[in-house]
Design a protein around this motif. Structure first.
Motif, mmCIF file in Angstrom:
data_model
loop_
_atom_site.group_PDB
_atom_site.id
_atom_site.type_symbol
_atom_site.label_atom_id
_atom_site.label_comp_id
_atom_site.label_asym_id
_atom_site.label_seq_id
_atom_site.Cartn_x
_atom_site.Cartn_y
_atom_site.Cartn_z
ATOM 1 N N ALA A 27 0.833 -1.205 0.000
ATOM 2 C CA ALA A 27 0.000 0.000 0.000
ATOM 3 C C ALA A 27 0.866 1.252 0.000
ATOM 4 C CB ALA A 27 -0.921 0.001 1.219
ATOM 5 N N ARG A 28 1.985 1.213 0.701
ATOM 6 C CA ARG A 28 2.888 2.363 0.741
ATOM 7 C C ARG A 28 3.516 2.608 -0.622
ATOM 8 N NH1 ARG A 28 8.083 3.473 2.896
ATOM 9 N NH2 ARG A 28 8.470 1.248 3.157
ATOM 10 N N GLY A 29 3.679 1.552 -1.404
ATOM 11 C CA GLY A 29 4.212 1.702 -2.748
ATOM 12 C C GLY A 29 3.201 2.186 -3.759
ATOM 13 N N GLY A 30 1.914 2.304 -3.356
ATOM 14 C CA GLY A 30 0.885 2.843 -4.245
ATOM 15 C C GLY A 30 0.373 1.859 -5.275
ATOM 16 N N THR A 31 0.562 0.546 -5.028
ATOM 17 C CA THR A 31 0.107 -0.461 -5.989
ATOM 18 C C THR A 31 -1.100 -1.220 -5.448
ATOM 19 O OG1 THR A 31 1.625 -2.122 -5.084
ATOM 20 C CG2 THR A 31 2.435 -0.748 -6.896
ATOM 21 N N SER A 32 -1.996 -1.576 -6.343
ATOM 22 C CA SER A 32 -3.152 -2.402 -5.994
ATOM 23 C C SER A 32 -3.636 -3.109 -7.254
ATOM 24 C CB SER A 32 -4.291 -1.552 -5.402
ATOM 25 O OG SER A 32 -5.459 -2.344 -5.220
ATOM 26 N N ALA A 33 -3.498 -4.420 -7.284
ATOM 27 C CA ALA A 33 -3.932 -5.180 -8.450
ATOM 28 C C ALA A 33 -5.443 -5.113 -8.623
ATOM 29 C CB ALA A 33 -3.474 -6.633 -8.330
ATOM 30 N N GLU A 34 -6.186 -5.081 -7.494
ATOM 31 C CA GLU A 34 -7.646 -5.090 -7.554
ATOM 32 C C GLU A 34 -8.243 -3.709 -7.788
ATOM 33 O OE1 GLU A 34 -9.609 -8.201 -4.803
ATOM 34 O OE2 GLU A 34 -7.889 -7.435 -3.673
ATOM 35 N N ARG A 35 -7.640 -2.680 -7.220
ATOM 36 C CA ARG A 35 -8.187 -1.319 -7.320
ATOM 37 C C ARG A 35 -7.095 -0.323 -7.716
ATOM 38 N NH1 ARG A 35 -12.046 -4.071 -6.838
ATOM 39 N NH2 ARG A 35 -13.882 -3.814 -5.490
ATOM 40 N N PRO A 36 -6.489 -0.478 -8.905
ATOM 41 C CA PRO A 36 -5.394 0.427 -9.286
ATOM 42 C C PRO A 36 -5.829 1.884 -9.375
ATOM 43 C CG PRO A 36 -6.100 -0.911 -11.155
ATOM 44 C CD PRO A 36 -6.762 -1.478 -9.950
ATOM 45 N N GLU A 37 -7.062 2.132 -9.861
ATOM 46 C CA GLU A 37 -7.520 3.512 -9.988
ATOM 47 C C GLU A 37 -7.753 4.140 -8.623
ATOM 48 O OE1 GLU A 37 -10.870 0.994 -9.193
ATOM 49 O OE2 GLU A 37 -9.292 0.808 -10.689
ATOM 50 N N LEU A 38 -8.190 3.332 -7.648
ATOM 51 C CA LEU A 38 -8.411 3.848 -6.302
ATOM 52 C C LEU A 38 -7.084 4.117 -5.603
ATOM 53 C CD1 LEU A 38 -10.525 4.578 -4.194
ATOM 54 C CD2 LEU A 38 -10.474 2.210 -3.384
ATOM 55 N N ALA A 39 -6.095 3.264 -5.842
ATOM 56 C CA ALA A 39 -4.773 3.471 -5.240
ATOM 57 C C ALA A 39 -4.150 4.774 -5.721
ATOM 58 C CB ALA A 39 -3.859 2.288 -5.564
ATOM 59 N N ALA A 40 -4.495 5.196 -6.935
ATOM 60 C CA ALA A 40 -3.924 6.422 -7.501
ATOM 61 C C ALA A 40 -4.733 7.666 -7.152
ATOM 62 C CB ALA A 40 -3.821 6.284 -9.010
ATOM 63 N N ALA A 41 -5.879 7.484 -6.482
ATOM 64 C CA ALA A 41 -6.782 8.609 -6.218
ATOM 65 C C ALA A 41 -6.659 9.100 -4.779
ATOM 66 C CB ALA A 41 -8.225 8.184 -6.491
ATOM 67 N N ALA A 42 -6.933 10.395 -4.593
ATOM 68 C CA ALA A 42 -7.013 10.963 -3.246
ATOM 69 C C ALA A 42 -8.379 10.615 -2.663
ATOM 70 C CB ALA A 42 -6.819 12.471 -3.293
ATOM 71 N N ILE A 43 -8.392 10.070 -1.462
ATOM 72 C CA ILE A 43 -9.642 9.683 -0.806
ATOM 73 C C ILE A 43 -9.667 10.301 0.587
ATOM 74 C CG2 ILE A 43 -9.851 7.529 -2.100
ATOM 75 C CD1 ILE A 43 -8.787 6.033 0.338
ATOM 76 N N PRO A 44 -10.869 10.472 1.172
ATOM 77 C CA PRO A 44 -10.928 11.027 2.531
ATOM 78 C C PRO A 44 -10.331 10.046 3.542
ATOM 79 C CG PRO A 44 -13.109 10.327 1.775
ATOM 80 C CD PRO A 44 -12.207 10.234 0.597
ATOM 81 N N LEU A 45 -9.384 10.530 4.328
ATOM 82 C CA LEU A 45 -8.698 9.691 5.301
ATOM 83 C C LEU A 45 -8.686 10.369 6.669
ATOM 84 C CD1 LEU A 45 -5.564 8.600 3.223
ATOM 85 C CD2 LEU A 45 -7.550 7.171 3.779
ATOM 86 N N GLU A 46 -8.693 9.539 7.705
ATOM 87 C CA GLU A 46 -8.544 10.030 9.074
ATOM 88 C C GLU A 46 -7.580 9.099 9.801
ATOM 89 O OE1 GLU A 46 -11.296 10.246 13.048
ATOM 90 O OE2 GLU A 46 -12.137 11.127 11.217
ATOM 91 N N VAL A 47 -6.531 9.678 10.355
ATOM 92 C CA VAL A 47 -5.512 8.900 11.077
ATOM 93 C C VAL A 47 -5.536 9.329 12.538
ATOM 94 C CG1 VAL A 47 -3.051 8.391 11.294
ATOM 95 C CG2 VAL A 47 -4.072 8.691 9.023
ATOM 96 N N ALA A 48 -5.542 8.351 13.444
ATOM 97 C CA ALA A 48 -5.544 8.653 14.875
ATOM 98 C C ALA A 48 -4.404 7.902 15.558
ATOM 99 C CB ALA A 48 -6.881 8.268 15.507
#
Length: 457
Positions: A98-119
């Motif tokens: 995930a840190r490398g930005g790769t996803s065989a199943e969801r490549p377009e999602l891996a390349a997109a900005a999504i809403p995130l929350e880190v705690a």
């Protein structure tokens, strides 16, 4: 650490992390066990938790090997209870894909900005809540940071409770955490060697070069080893426009969110070379080889020569280009040589094009005529591309008059002065020249970089 998203379907977070929401998974580390689990996982919201169980005895054994440290502090410390370099190491290993930005199943999602929350419940932080804001806010995060109180005392602990919200690529968020958690703590649990420079540059990507606190980040990440710090900054700043004088607003403006300026500059230079039909290219002042790497990706450029006066820069270029792993066919297209643009060199001749990208401003004005004779008079490539900062744009960075973007710059020209020099040089050596801007356009200041493309019949 928990990381959540409301991107629908939210359970796709599990596909990006490559950890299934229906299972609890364990990953053994040299200092304990990392667990991944999902406290919540439905279509609306999904949260992944990384829990690190630290074994103090195993940690002391690993830390003390060869160090001679037999103090009680090996066993009694906050490592098992706080998010420090231990968690960063576990994050790097457990979420490596995930840190490398790769996803065989969801490549377009891996390349997109999504809403995130880190705690993060407790982060040891030498600098308190304000440092957390200084480090994460310029990266696009909305930051909540508060000191954790010490029960029974009238003061706070050195630990901070952190919550980050923003729209980023998951890979960018994980890489930022991987770098910045040990920076906040300023006390890595393992021995730091020269390999950490490669890890920092690779994980820092483009965001670190433009960060207003990159000096502090580099210094702390590399455990205050000055030689490593210098090597990292040279690689980060090679081709990057934001330098030590640029403040936070300037860094944010230059990053331009979509594409950093040094990438736009490289793309502009490549465009000029392709338009001219150049097949062999001489990159004068190649630094760590960023332009060379892009030239080698294009089959149009059958021969590439990188030149730099610094042997250290050439060593960095070899590592950046992975010369030791390069195929024989690719290696035949490349030559790296040590040389100077102000001394006659037979190796410079015979190329279709020569490039001086952010080079001339590092020369004393009195040495420009020597550079002109070597490049335009002796090497005499059919095409010469020169880029240099536009001094007028410095005001857009909030810089003072006559302040330059880098301590090593000997001069920075405004648009009129650069055009005057370019036209005079072209006439003197039998070239024609066109001058154009590179980067975002300011109505008054123009563009941050100016480029001259010289050609001769």
């Amino acid at each position: 650490m928990t990381i959540s998203t409301t991107h629908r379907p939210a359970t796709d977070l599990g596909r990006l992390l490559r950890k299934h929401p229906d299972r609890v998974q364990a990953f053994e580390q040299s200092f304990g066990t990392a667990w991944v689990m999902y406290p919540e996982a439905d279509e609306e919201r999904c949260t992944a938790a990384l829990l690190l169980e630290v074994d103090p005895a195993r940690l002391a054994k690993a830390h003390g090997r060869g160090s001679g440290d037999a103090s009680l502090s090996q066993y009694v410390n906050d490592r098992p209870y706080a998010a420090s370099s231990l968690l960063a190491v576990a994050l790097g290993k457990v979420f490596n894909s995930a840190r490398g930005g790769t996803s065989a199943e969801r490549p377009e999602l891996a390349a997109a900005a999504i809403p995130l929350e880190v705690a993060l419940a407790a982060v040891p932080c030498k600098g308190g809540p304000q440092l957390v804001r200084d480090l994460f806010a310029p990266l696009g995060w909305e930051v909540e940071a508060e000191a954790v109180p010490l029960p029974g005392f009238d003061k706070d602990s050195r630990h901070v409770r952190v919550r980050l919200r923003g729209e980023l690529r998951l890979s960018d968020a994980l890489s930022q955490l991987y770098v910045l958690l040990p920076v906040l703590d300023d006390a890595k649990h393992y021995w730091v060697d020269i390999g950490e420079v490669d890890k920092l540059v690779r994980s820092g990507g483009d965001w670190l070069a433009a960060h207003p606190r990159r000096g502090l980040i580099t210094r702390r990440y590399l455990a205050h080893r000055k030689s490593y710090e210098r090597a990292a900054l040279e690689r980060l700043l090679d081709g990057a426009e934001t330098e030590s004088h640029v403040d936070e607003e300037a860094a944010e403006a230059e990053t331009e969110r979509a594409l950093p300026l040094h990438r736009i500059r490289i793309a502009s230079v490549l465009g000029a070379l392709r338009e001219a039909g150049a097949a062999s290219v001489l990159d004068l002042g190649c630094g760590s080889g960023k332009l060379v790497a892009e030239l080698l990706k294009d089959a149009q450029f059958t021969r590439v020569t990188g030149v730099d006066v610094s042997s250290r820069a050439l060593e960095q270029a070899e590592r950046h280009l992975r010369l030791d792993r390069m195929s024989e066919r690719q290696a035949k297209r490349l030559r790296l040589v040590q040389g100077s643009v102000v001394y006659r060199d037979k190796r410079f001749a015979g190329h279709d094009a020569a490039v001086l990208m952010e080079v001339i401003e590092h020369l004393d004005l009195g040495r420009l005529p020597a550079m002109e004779r070597v490049v335009f008079g002796e090497a005499r490539s059919r095409i010469v591309v020169v880029t240099t900062p536009n001094a007028e744009y410095n005001a857009a960075y909030g810089m003072k008059a006559h302040q330059m973007r880098h301590a090593d710059h000997r001069f920075e020209w405004d648009r009129a002065r650069f055009t005057e020099w370019a036209e005079a040089t072209a006439a003197r050596y039998g070239y024609r020249v066109r001058v154009e801007g590179i980067g975002a356009i300011d109505p008054e200041a123009g563009t941050p970089t100016q480029m001259g493309v010289f050609d001769r019949d």
